[in-house]
Scaffold this motif. Structure first.
Motif, short mmCIF file in Angstrom:
data_model
loop_
_atom_site.label_atom_id
_atom_site.label_comp_id
_atom_site.label_asym_id
_atom_site.label_seq_id
_atom_site.Cartn_x
_atom_site.Cartn_y
_atom_site.Cartn_z
N GLN A 1 66.97 23.37 46.95
CA GLN A 1 66.58 23.64 45.58
C GLN A 1 67.68 23.27 44.59
O GLN A 1 67.44 22.67 43.54
N THR A 2 68.91 23.60 44.95
CA THR A 2 70.04 23.30 44.06
C THR A 2 70.16 21.80 43.84
O THR A 2 70.33 21.33 42.70
N VAL A 3 70.07 21.03 44.90
CA VAL A 3 70.19 19.58 44.78
C VAL A 3 69.00 18.98 44.03
O VAL A 3 69.17 18.09 43.18
N MET A 4 67.78 19.46 44.33
CA MET A 4 66.61 18.91 43.66
C MET A 4 66.60 19.24 42.17
O MET A 4 66.23 18.41 41.33
N ASP A 5 67.02 20.45 41.81
CA ASP A 5 67.11 20.80 40.39
C ASP A 5 68.14 19.92 39.69
O ASP A 5 67.92 19.45 38.56
N ALA A 6 69.26 19.67 40.36
CA ALA A 6 70.29 18.80 39.78
C ALA A 6 69.79 17.37 39.68
O ALA A 6 70.08 16.66 38.70
N LEU A 7 69.06 16.93 40.67
CA LEU A 7 68.49 15.58 40.64
C LEU A 7 67.56 15.42 39.45
O LEU A 7 67.62 14.41 38.72
N ALA A 8 66.70 16.40 39.21
CA ALA A 8 65.76 16.33 38.09
C ALA A 8 66.52 16.24 36.76
O ALA A 8 66.16 15.44 35.89
N ALA A 9 67.56 17.06 36.62
CA ALA A 9 68.34 17.04 35.38
C ALA A 9 69.07 15.71 35.21
O ALA A 9 69.12 15.14 34.11
N ALA A 10 69.64 15.20 36.30
CA ALA A 10 70.40 13.96 36.22
C ALA A 10 69.50 12.76 35.90
O ALA A 10 69.88 11.88 35.12
N VAL A 11 68.33 12.71 36.50
CA VAL A 11 67.39 11.63 36.21
C VAL A 11 67.02 11.64 34.73
O VAL A 11 66.92 10.59 34.08
N ASP A 12 66.88 12.84 34.18
CA ASP A 12 66.50 12.96 32.78
C ASP A 12 67.61 12.50 31.84
O ASP A 12 67.38 11.69 30.93
N VAL A 13 68.82 12.98 32.05
CA VAL A 13 69.91 12.68 31.11
C VAL A 13 70.43 11.26 31.23
O VAL A 13 71.00 10.72 30.28
N THR A 14 70.23 10.63 32.40
CA THR A 14 70.71 9.26 32.57
C THR A 14 69.64 8.22 32.31
O THR A 14 69.89 7.01 32.47
N ASP A 15 68.44 8.69 31.93
CA ASP A 15 67.32 7.77 31.73
C ASP A 15 67.08 6.94 32.99
O ASP A 15 66.83 5.73 32.94
N TYR A 16 67.17 7.63 34.12
CA TYR A 16 66.90 7.06 35.44
C TYR A 16 67.82 5.88 35.79
O TYR A 16 67.38 4.82 36.24
N ASP A 17 69.10 6.10 35.62
CA ASP A 17 70.12 5.17 36.10
C ASP A 17 70.58 5.71 37.45
O ASP A 17 71.36 6.66 37.52
N LEU A 18 70.12 5.11 38.55
CA LEU A 18 70.37 5.68 39.88
C LEU A 18 71.85 5.73 40.22
O LEU A 18 72.30 6.65 40.90
N THR A 19 72.61 4.76 39.77
CA THR A 19 74.05 4.79 40.04
C THR A 19 74.69 5.99 39.36
O THR A 19 75.51 6.70 39.95
N ALA A 20 74.33 6.22 38.10
CA ALA A 20 74.86 7.38 37.38
C ALA A 20 74.37 8.68 37.98
O ALA A 20 75.12 9.66 38.08
N VAL A 21 73.11 8.71 38.38
CA VAL A 21 72.56 9.91 39.01
C VAL A 21 73.33 10.24 40.30
O VAL A 21 73.71 11.39 40.55
N ALA A 22 73.59 9.21 41.11
CA ALA A 22 74.32 9.42 42.35
C ALA A 22 75.72 9.96 42.08
O ALA A 22 76.20 10.87 42.78
N ALA A 23 76.39 9.42 41.07
CA ALA A 23 77.74 9.90 40.73
C ALA A 23 77.70 11.36 40.29
O ALA A 23 78.59 12.14 40.66
N MET A 24 76.72 11.74 39.51
CA MET A 24 76.62 13.12 39.05
C MET A 24 76.36 14.08 40.21
O MET A 24 76.95 15.16 40.30
N LEU A 25 75.50 13.67 41.14
CA LEU A 25 75.20 14.54 42.28
C LEU A 25 76.38 14.65 43.24
O LEU A 25 76.52 15.64 43.95
N SER A 26 77.21 13.63 43.26
CA SER A 26 78.37 13.67 44.17
C SER A 26 79.26 14.86 43.85
O SER A 26 79.92 15.41 44.75
N ALA A 27 79.29 15.30 42.60
CA ALA A 27 80.14 16.43 42.22
C ALA A 27 79.70 17.72 42.89
O ALA A 27 80.50 18.67 43.03
#
Length: 827
Positions: free
Chosen positions: A630-656
């Motif tokens: 749940q924690t990762v999926m919630d973070a994924l949803a937020a990251a997809v939204d704020v990066t306008d679906y830039d997968l490289t940026a999303v991956a970097a944000m989730l790495s944290a």
């Protein structure tokens, strides 16, 4: 249909070749059609009926393609051929394991007439229930000497998917041998099942009394129409033998119609779906790696090409016969069930443009490609695709997203609703077992959706006003429907009241494939932005969602009181999980999964995640607990939204977060692997077979009694008359109480009155005929509600009824949240 069934159709020993005399006759017919019609659409309508590949009376193949792209590109007639690929006789089209197969290969020249290529070709083996037929496609040589191929958009069978060659299939034999021929033959007689006849004398299938929506891919663990047919055959065996139905089986009956979610061929993920791959080829043979498609999809991501064929992913035998067998199983029940097809011809997935001529496509659209309904031949082909699909034996058609059938007006520079095309859809004539008829017509149309004010502005009657026999989805059935939220039934009252006033030709009910999914998309962690979750429905989110879409009050409201045709959803009936399942898009799968993040809150319990049967793939990626996922999926949803679906940026944000993905930092590939695992696990988790043992005797038994209550009273489908009543108690005082009076019309069998009351949401409330009559008496517009002679007809499990008074008055009933009662009397 109607070809001589005794003709030799084997073509086993005949070499492939063009039959020139018969081809000349075909070309002469084409010219006669063109000269007979001044209107291009009228001519195209007649011509498209013979496009594709059909066995003729001699067992040869009559072939036709509309090829405007080739003609406009200047491809010479001498460069265009029919490629025929005949498989080994023992090739199993139902096997999903990839294997190399060598096909006998022939190229047969075709002849051009205008924008078309035609030919009568010997040597094609027709496919049957027992055997895969020859595959075929158009092929042509480019100026550079390369060979290109063109798929047949009007194929009857695509065993390896729409991106592979189609199968030359003997659809006439399928019709001649179907087990329910008598069902259709009765449509043309004066027997007791005679439907309405239209001005031209053709029968129109009557509407159902109630209906169940089913997703074939998750209805059984087999994921096939054969598996679903077995469900209904087992039910029929029990009913004929007076055997008791199991609790889970009750969820499928009490209806006189089922609506299948789309069973059309789907788009494919270019990176992971390889069901047909040519390996080597000579002039005489072609070797390809083949497999029956295994796609995860809710059914709406179609490519339009080969729409006329069943989706091979739900055919475990790879044979179109499975679709007919399922329909026959429904028609063969002791009380026959109609079958409604969900037709999604309002758009095409982006990859549809790879298979369709340019003239089919207007441009990009909300769901992929916007089709061009104004192009005369494309328009005719779309209608022919509908006709061929419905000729598998459907009783009804539900037109998905009718508000999306729009065209461009060059004079105004705006899009307009192509209601003329929707009317053409309504006029299509079906022929099954030698009987012509028109199906029950249902439109989903929420225009002006998606305009911002659509929920206020839509009447949901645009098409029923135009077509007096047609039905539409009702307001509470349309997509944005969240009964798990507190005050839903209060704020939606004005729409529910409309059902009583003019809902006789609406499909009603709150549970369907769209609404349950919308319920799972509500973010339960941000209550300040919307109404809170209804605390009366359940102790946890999964229990709340289950009760929101399957409770006694809603079931009794739609099945035991209101007009229209109530529709339930099999997953809601089973209280099984349901979400948006799709692995067919390599570009957007991560975004789609991110949008489904709240599925974990609404549909997955700790015990579910701990169950070894579920989330096997996600667990293999390192997720050990539901909370971690749940924690990762919630973070994924937020990251997809704020990066306008830039997968490289999303991956970097989730790495944290240091999630259990990848060895070091998270990569876009890791996210794609998670999305793929998620889709497959959710599909498995949502399969109804897993939830059979969880069905409760009392709940499923009562829901069935509620549905049978309506089946015994078809008159409930009509709008409320002036002497009937439907109201909402004011003030609420903590309870949203719906109540009303129905009276059987003079033409019904016997006099009967029904008094209904339901606690749609809120604290417990006591109701009785006396108190409801007093409420009605305070309303100047209400008829007089009788107080004497009432007896309990239906009472929700758990509702408390105290004994009636000594004067014979009906018992009062205490209704808790989502409970209802119906009294009846003989006036």
């Amino acid at each position: 249909m109607g070809r001589d069934s005794t003709a030799d159709r084997s073509s086993e020993s005949t070499p492939c070749g063009l039959l020139e005399d018969q081809t000349a006759e075909l070309l002469a017919w084409h010219r006669a059609v063109k000269s007979r019609h001044e209107d291009d659409f009228a001519a195209a309508t007649e011509l498209t009926g013979r496009l594709g590949a059909h066995p003729n009376d001699d067992g040869n193949a009559e072939v036709g393609f509309w090829t405007p792209d080739l003609v406009e590109a200047g491809v010479p007639e001498s460069a265009v051929f029919l490629e025929v690929l005949t498989p080994p006789a023992d090739l199993d089209p139902g096997a999903t394991d990839a294997r190399e197969v060598t096909f006998d290969r022939s190229r047969v020249p075709l002849e051009r007439e205008g924008d078309y290529h035609w030919g009568v070709v010997a040597g094609l083996r027709p496919g049957t229930r027992e055997r895969l037929g020859s595959l075929y496609r158009l092929t042509y040589r480019t100026r550079e000497g390369e060979w290109e191929t063109v798929a047949d958009p009007l194929a009857y069978s695509v065993p390896f998917g729409p991106f592979a060659p189609a199968e030359f299939y003997d659809v006439d034999r399928l019709d001649e041998t179907r087990a329910d021929r008598g069902y259709f033959e009765a449509l043309g007689t004066d027997g007791e099942r005679v439907p309405t006849r239209e001005d031209d004398g053709l029968p129109r299938i009557e509407p159902a009394t109630s209906m169940l929506e089913i997703h074939p891919g998750t209805a059984t663990d087999r994921g096939s129409l054969a598996g679903l047919a077995d469900v209904y055959e087992s039910i029929g065996d029990a009913q004929r033998g007076d055997g008791d139905l199991d609790a889970w089986q009750r969820n499928f009956v009490g209806y006189d119609a089922v609506q299948l979610m789309p069973v059309e061929p789907l788009t494919q993920n270019e990176t992971s779906h390889e069901f047909w791959t040519a390996e080597t080829a000579t002039e005489e043979s072609l070797t390809a790696t083949v497999a029956r498609p295994e796609q995860i999809n809710w059914g709406y991501d179609i490519v339009v090409s080969a729409f006329s064929a069943p989706n091979p992913a739900v055919l475990e035998t790879g044979r179109p016969d499975e679709l007919v067998d399922f329909i026959a199983a429904c028609h063969g029940l002791p009380r026959p069930i109609k079958v409604v097809f969900d037709v999604a011809l309002g758009h095409a997935d982006d990859r549809g443009a790879e298979l369709l001529a340019d003239r089919y496509v207007l441009g990009p659209g909300m769901y992929g490609k916007h089709l061009d309904y104004t192009e005369p031949t494309a328009r005719a082909v779309f209608l022919e695709l509908q006709r061929r699909k419905m000729d598998f034996g459907a009783d009804g058609i539900r037109v998905d997203g009718a508000q999306d059938f729009t065209a461009y007006d060059p004079d105004t520079g705006e899009m307009y609703h192509d209601d003329d095309f929707l009317a053409e859809m309504d006029r299509v004539v079906q022929e099954v077992a030698g009987t012509e008829y028109r199906p029950w017509m249902i439109y989903e149309d929420g225009r002006p959706w998606p305009r911002e004010d659509w929920e206020l502005a839509s009447s949901y009657r645009a098409l029923t006003d135009q077509h007096p026999h047609a039905f539409q989805w009702s307001p509470v059935t349309f997509a944005h429907n969240t009964p798990a939220l507190l005050t839903f039934w209060a704020t939606k009252w004005w729409r529910v009241r409309e059902i009583g006033e003019f809902g006789s030709r609406w499909i009603t009910g709150v549970a369907n494939h769209d609404t349950v999914r919308r319920g799972t998309q509500v973010d339960p962690t941000t209550a300040f932005t919307r109404s809170p979750i209804n605390p009366y429905l359940g102790d946890g989110y999964p229990e709340t969602l289950d009760e929101a879409y399957d409770n006694a009050a809603a079931s009794m409201l739609f099945h035991a009181f209101l007009p229209g045709v109530p529709m339930d959803f099999a997953h809601a009936n089973m209280r099984a999980p349901w979400g948006f399942v799709r692995d067919t898009d390599d570009a957007w799968n991560v975004k789609v999964v991110a949008e489904e993040a709240n599925f974990l809150h609404w549909q997955v319990r700790e015990s579910d995640f701990a169950d070894d049967r579920f989330f096997e793939r996600v667990k293999s990626l390192g997720f050990e607990s539901l909370a971690e996922l749940q924690t990762v999926m919630d973070a994924l949803a937020a990251a997809v939204d704020v990066t306008d679906y830039d997968l490289t940026a999303v991956a970097a944000m989730l790495s944290a977060l240091d999630p259990p993905l990848g060895k070091d930092d998270v990569s876009p590939a890791d996210l794609e692997a998670l999305a793929d695992a998620w889709m497959r696990d959710v599909r498995e988790f949502s399969t109804l077979d897993h939830w059979r043992d969880a069905q409760e005797e009392e709940r499923t038994g009562f829901r069935l009694r509620t549905r049978e209550f309506r089946q015994a009273r078809e008159w409930l489908r009509a709008d409320l008359r002036a002497d009937e009543y439907f109201a909402y108690r004011h003030p609420t005082e903590g309870t949203v109480l719906y109540y009303g009076l129905r009276r059987a019309p003079p033409e019904a069998d016997g006099d009967e009155e029904l008094l209904f009351a339901a606690n749609m949401e809120g604290v417990a409330v006591e109701v009785a005929p006396d108190s409801l009559a007093a409420d009605a008496a305070a309303d100047a517009n209400a008829p007089s509600v009788p107080t004497a002679g009432w007896e309990l007809a239906l009472i929700a499990p758990g509702a408390e009824a105290r004994p009636g008074d000594a004067d014979g008055s009906a018992p009062a009933v205490t209704l808790d949240n989502a409970e209802a009662v119906v009294w009846r009397r003989d006036p």
